[in-house]
Design an enzyme around this catalytic site. Structure first.
Site, PDB file in Angstrom:
ATOM      1  N   HIS A  46      -9.253  79.748  -8.364  1.00  0.00           N
ATOM      2  CA  HIS A  46      -9.971  81.006  -8.546  1.00  0.00           C
ATOM      3  C   HIS A  46      -9.141  82.151  -7.972  1.00  0.00           C
ATOM      4  O   HIS A  46      -8.432  81.989  -6.985  1.00  0.00           O
ATOM      5  CB  HIS A  46     -11.369  80.981  -7.913  1.00  0.00           C
ATOM      6  N   HIS A  58      -9.267  85.964  -6.435  1.00  0.00           N
ATOM      7  CA  HIS A  58     -10.094  86.986  -5.810  1.00  0.00           C
ATOM      8  C   HIS A  58      -9.564  88.338  -6.255  1.00  0.00           C
ATOM      9  O   HIS A  58      -8.363  88.590  -6.174  1.00  0.00           O
ATOM     10  CB  HIS A  58      -9.976  86.940  -4.283  1.00  0.00           C
TER      11      HIS A  58
END
Length: 176
Positions: free
Chosen positions: A120, A122
């Site tokens: 993922h 950010h």
């Protein structure tokens, strides 16, 4: 991201509810993109989903996640890598317009400081130093340095509330 923030997440323990299950079955990101758990979705297509972080460093802190369980960005397929890059750009544009702040941190951890072992990115709006001090959550006086500001923001993080999350989601989506 500032190293002390990353260091604060290194070796963080895994939530007890995620243990003793096959990794993808207990992964909160997999559960979100499978729509088994809700999240504040700001963008979604067949390959990726972008959601607001539930423990944001700053308002608008967004996560861009591939819809395949993969713990390491270095092992991600080219197809998902491309989709992530396109989504990061699209979400970043919406976020900068929604917040009227073009300064961002874009971070992807691999193993080190990775609390959820699913790739993922950010996207974190950078602090705005010309914003009145009263807008810095939890602090009553002006930080002396940028590092003080980073520490103050990190310490002041709180869980994203439903109304706040929905309003931020709406603002970002409207700008994409």
């Amino acid at each position: 991201m500032t190293s002390f923030i990353i260091n604060a997440h290194a070796n963080r323990s895994v939530a007890p509810t995620w243990k003793n299950k096959p990794e993808a079955d207990s992964c909160p990101f997999c559960l979100i993109y499978q729509h088994e758990v809700t999240g504040f979705v700001v963008y979604e297509n067949d390959l990726v989903i972008a959601i607001l972080d539930i423990l944001p460093l700053r308002p608008g802190h967004t996560l861009v996640i591939p819809k395949v369980h993969c713990a390491r960005v270095s092992e991600l397929s080219p197809e998902y890598s491309r989709a992530l890059g396109e989504a990061v750009t699209k979400v970043s544009l919406g976020l900068t317009k929604a917040l009227e702040n073009t300064a961002l941190n874009v971070v992807c951890n691999q193993e080190y400081a990775q609390a959820v072992h699913h790739v993922h990115y950010h996207i974190i709006p950078a602090p705005q130093f010309d914003v009145p001090v009263s807008n810095v959550k939890g602090k009553g006086k002006s930080p002396v340095t940028k590092q003080d500001m980073h520490y103050a923001e990190f310490e002041a993080r709180t869980v994203l509330e439903d109304e706040e999350g929905e309003e931020m989601r709406r603002r970002i989506v409207a700008k994409m």
